[in-house]
Design an enzyme around this catalytic site. Structure first.
Site, mmCIF file in Angstrom:
data_model
loop_
_atom_site.group_PDB
_atom_site.id
_atom_site.type_symbol
_atom_site.label_atom_id
_atom_site.label_comp_id
_atom_site.label_asym_id
_atom_site.label_seq_id
_atom_site.Cartn_x
_atom_site.Cartn_y
_atom_site.Cartn_z
ATOM 1 N N GLU A 298 31.578 -7.455 -34.705
ATOM 2 C CA GLU A 298 30.990 -7.506 -33.142
ATOM 3 C C GLU A 298 29.317 -7.857 -33.508
ATOM 4 O OE1 GLU A 298 31.773 -3.793 -30.964
ATOM 5 O OE2 GLU A 298 33.695 -4.742 -30.322
ATOM 6 N N ASP A 371 41.337 -0.222 -29.874
ATOM 7 C CA ASP A 371 39.880 0.163 -29.576
ATOM 8 C C ASP A 371 39.960 1.331 -28.644
ATOM 9 O OD1 ASP A 371 37.299 0.543 -29.407
ATOM 10 O OD2 ASP A 371 36.712 -1.251 -28.406
ATOM 11 N N GLU A 399 35.132 5.851 -22.601
ATOM 12 C CA GLU A 399 34.870 4.393 -22.241
ATOM 13 C C GLU A 399 36.036 3.619 -21.652
ATOM 14 O OE1 GLU A 399 34.191 2.299 -25.729
ATOM 15 O OE2 GLU A 399 33.999 0.127 -24.812
HETATM 16 C C1 BDP Z 1 33.997 -0.283 -28.666
HETATM 17 C C2 BDP Z 1 32.905 -0.305 -27.781
HETATM 18 C C3 BDP Z 1 31.558 -0.877 -28.310
HETATM 19 C C4 BDP Z 1 31.240 -0.274 -29.805
HETATM 20 C C5 BDP Z 1 32.581 -0.552 -30.394
HETATM 21 C C6 BDP Z 1 32.472 0.116 -32.010
HETATM 22 O O1 BDP Z 1 32.940 -1.156 -26.785
HETATM 23 O O2 BDP Z 1 30.431 -0.467 -27.388
HETATM 24 O O3 BDP Z 1 30.192 -0.559 -30.239
HETATM 25 O O4 BDP Z 1 33.588 -0.112 -29.872
HETATM 26 O O5 BDP Z 1 33.101 1.266 -31.996
HETATM 27 O O6 BDP Z 1 34.773 0.405 -28.159
HETATM 28 O O7 BDP Z 1 31.868 -0.171 -32.734
#
Ligand code: BDP
Length: 696
Positions: A298, A371, A399
């Site tokens: 990401e 996730d 989340e």
């Molecule tokens: C996702 C989230 C994000 C996190 C990412 C992570 O949306 O904000 O940075 O995981 O785990 O669930 O790095």
């Protein structure tokens, strides 16, 4: 009594706090009836005088706890022994005692709580064991246990029981729904908020022993000297509670703050920079836990930016840390440039590296392959890397499960993953037992810590499961509800089932039958199954549901992405046939027609509608149950929970209606007879926008 009365301390009355949730599960509400009578036969706490801060905490926790449970503070006394002694003092009667250097009780944190004659002893080989024993004893008493029969031998199932905070230094919490960050970096190190002590205490009471204080999307400047001073203040404050501090480290820090041209893990200057950085941190914090790293995921920098592997990156940091600590390297990686099924990318990336990571590297793997969805199958990496330390990552903050306003007790979800048989000779819990568990924290500046009273249960459950992953969720729910709200059996009988069904209700009204990642973009608040046009394909809900006029679901069998092949053959076999698969995972692994016949006899479409309606009805049921429980709960928390449930009732309907409107726009099917009509048009649901939704 053979207590040298060198110091008999009367305890002062503890102020009665308003029931605003701040006290968490550590309220120690006064016992009544028989339980109280039994406790009253005990007259003293006996301990050797100690300079050890943890041992002193154990004693003061016991004093405060007994005092609160008896509701008669003036009658509890602390007797100090003249010298340390082993458990088993026949001559001490009617008392509690501590022996914190009993080497026959093995292992970090292990303890015994035993009744001998009229005395109760906590024995441990180290002060932290005594502190954990003190909390365990108080928990039992708080639940109404008879002191005469208490007999606990307990040891943590895994060494690392950790919270990961996604807190930014500016006070914003990524995916935080409980206000601002609890960490006041601005005023540290000079000012230490009392909350930092209360936080450590809450963690210690459930066995949590490590905390990463900053977001995995890390700011490099948190490794600068001024921050090391701040972190040191926290580490010093938390040490007596047995908590080690970790920092999330930005991989490009040597460039960002070190003045180097590169962050290549094989570059000698980069290696020296990290070595010096680690030395600098350890000089300030000798028991510093180590670094937590999100790399090449990401948009975060990482070793692949220099053509190196995750192992190269992790091992470079591991060398800098040496035998002083650990590098926790996250397996949550996937890439926009890779069109492989996102659910497969972490496995593809990491499994070939098995055996290449240094001994003090831990690879941290989310519970499922995508996730933190309301339901995912367990991550196929568990069991597939026998020569690598693997740790389990859970998300305590919700989340993807309705933020803090939806009641969803997550222990059953984690239990489902921990108990899963990997097919590689053990369960997920077996795989991680030598290493540990991390939970993404749900704490914030809200007075009740977690944004809602019931979200405290998830913090509690995480700690209890990390201590003992075999604890049944139901027992955890009971313990928590009794300590947090009321021991009354009628209350417990109503509340525990409500908690136990709550996560399944969320699955049903958001993502039934194996659907996933249908939340709206960015903030992940509310439904967005229609979102299909984001630049990164795997951020689109359409990528996950693949619905059209003919059917719905992600084909992960041989005819599709074949993600199934990442599981051991007998595990894959359970899921390979759409006719026999557990319907809970159907659309995760299969794409089927809207008229696919389900085990219930309904078509898939009818089943989907049925599941949405079941979820909505369950939330209505939970709200109706809670409405009857006012007599057991103080007015402030009762109202807070009721208001959240009203939000959840409304939003569960919204999820159902918006999702159905969208599926109908694709399949043109009418709702089954008897189903409530969808009140608004699809355009209405699509037009809703929430730029202010928290946690983004
Ligand atoms: C996702 C989230 C994000 C996190 C990412 C992570 O949306 O904000 O940075 O995981 O785990 O669930 O790095």
């Amino acid at each position: 009594m053979r207590v040298l009365a060198a110091a008999l301390l009367a305890l002062s009355a503890q102020g009665v706090r308003a029931e605003d949730g701040y006290d968490l599960w550590l309220r120690y509400a006064p016992l009544e009836g028989e339980a109280l009578e039994r406790l009253e036969t005990l007259s003293a706490i006996v301990a050797a005088p100690s300079d050890d801060p943890t041992e002193r905490l154990a004693v003061s926790e016991l004093m405060n706890g007994f005092q609160a449970l008896r509701g008669r503070p003036d009658e509890i006394w602390l007797g100090l022994l003249s010298r340390p002694r082993d458990p088993g003092p026949d001559s001490i009667t009617n008392s509690f005692g501590l022996g914190c250097s009993d080497q026959s009780v093995g292992g970090e944190g292990a303890f015994l709580v035993r009744t001998q004659g009229d005395a109760i002893w906590i024995a441990a080989s180290s002060p932290i064991g005594c502190l954990y024993g003190a909390y365990a004893l108080l928990r039992e008493l708080s639940l109404g246990a008879d002191p005469a029969t208490i007999d606990i031998a307990s040891a943590p199932a895994m060494p690392l029981r950790m919270l990961n905070h996604w807190d930014n230094p500016d006070g914003h919490v990524e995916r935080g729904y409980a206000g601002r960050s609890i960490f006041d970096w601005w005023h540290l190190p000079e000012r230490l908020d009392q909350r930092m002590i209360d936080y450590a205490r809450a963690n210690a009471s459930i066995g949590i022993n490590a905390v990463a204080v900053n977001n995995v999307n890390a700011r490099a400047y948190m490794l600068e000297p001024r921050y090391i001073e701040k972190v040191k203040r926290l580490a010093d404050a938390w040490r007596p509670y047995g908590i080690r501090v970790f920092l999330s480290a930005r991989f490009s820090a040597p460039r960002d703050i070190g003045g180097l041209e590169t962050a290549d893990p094989l570059d000698p200057d980069v290696r020296r920079w990290w070595q010096d950085k680690a030395d600098e941190i350890y000089a300030a914090i000798p028991d510093f836990g180590g670094f937590l790293v999100k790399a090449n995921s990401e948009g975060q920098p990482g070793p692949q930016d220099y053509g190196r592997t995750h192992a190269d990156g992790a091992n470079m940091l591991a060398e800098a840390v040496g035998d002083r600590g650990t590098v926790i390297w996250r397996a949550f990686v996937y890439s926009a440039e890779d069109d492989t099924d996102r659910a497969m990318q972490a496995y593809n990336e990491f499994v070939p590296l098995d055996g290449q990571f240094a001994d003090n590297v831990i690879v941290q793997v989310k519970n499922g392959p995508i996730d933190f969805q309301p339901r995912e199958p367990f991550h196929p990496m568990f069991g597939a890397m026998p020569n690598t330390n693997l740790m389990f990552e859970a998300q305590i903050t919700k989340e993807y499960l309705g933020f803090a306003s939806h009641l969803a007790f997550l222990a059953p979800m984690w239990e489902e993953a921990l108990d899963a048989d990997t097919g590689h000779g053990g369960t997920v819990a077996d795989v991680i037992a030598p290493v540990g568990m991390a939970g993404v924290a749900n704490t914030g500046s809200d007075r009740n810590w977690t944004g809602s009273d019931f979200d405290q249960a998830n913090w509690y459950a995480f700690g209890r499961l990390a201590w003992d992953p075999t604890l049944p969720s139901e027992q955890i729910a009971r313990e928590w509800a009794a300590q947090t709200f009321s021991r009354d059996e009628d209350f417990i009988e109503a509340t525990v089932p409500m908690m136990m069904e709550s996560r399944e209700a969320v699955v049903d009204y958001m993502t039934p039958l194996g659907l996933a990642h249908l939340m709206d973009t960015g903030h992940h608040y509310g439904p967005g199954p229609w979102v299909c046009d984001l630049a990164r394909p795997e951020w689109n809900p359409c990528y996950y549901h693949r619905a059209d006029a003919d059917g719905i679901g992600f084909d992960r069998t041989e005819s599709g992405s074949n993600a199934l092949s990442q599981y051991a053959p007998e595990v894959a076999a359970q899921w390979s046939d759409p006719e026999t698969i557990d319907p809970a995972f159907l659309l995760w692994f299969h794409r089927v027609g809207w008229d696919h016949r389900m085990p219930s006899g309904r078509t898939l479409w009818e089943e989907l509608v049925h599941r949405y309606d079941t979820g909505v009805a369950q939330v209505d049921g939970i709200a109706a149950t809670w409405a009857e429980l006012g007599e057991y709960v103080d007015a402030e928390r009762f109202r807070a929970v009721s208001e959240n449930l009203a939000i959840q009732q409304r939003e569960a309907r919204w999820w159902r209606d918006a999702s159905l409107a969208y599926w109908q726009s694709l399949n043109g099917l009418a709702l089954p007879a008897g189903a409530d009509p969808v009140p608004e048009s699809l355009e209405h649901y699509r037009s809703l926008s929430f730029p202010e939704a928290p946690g983004n």
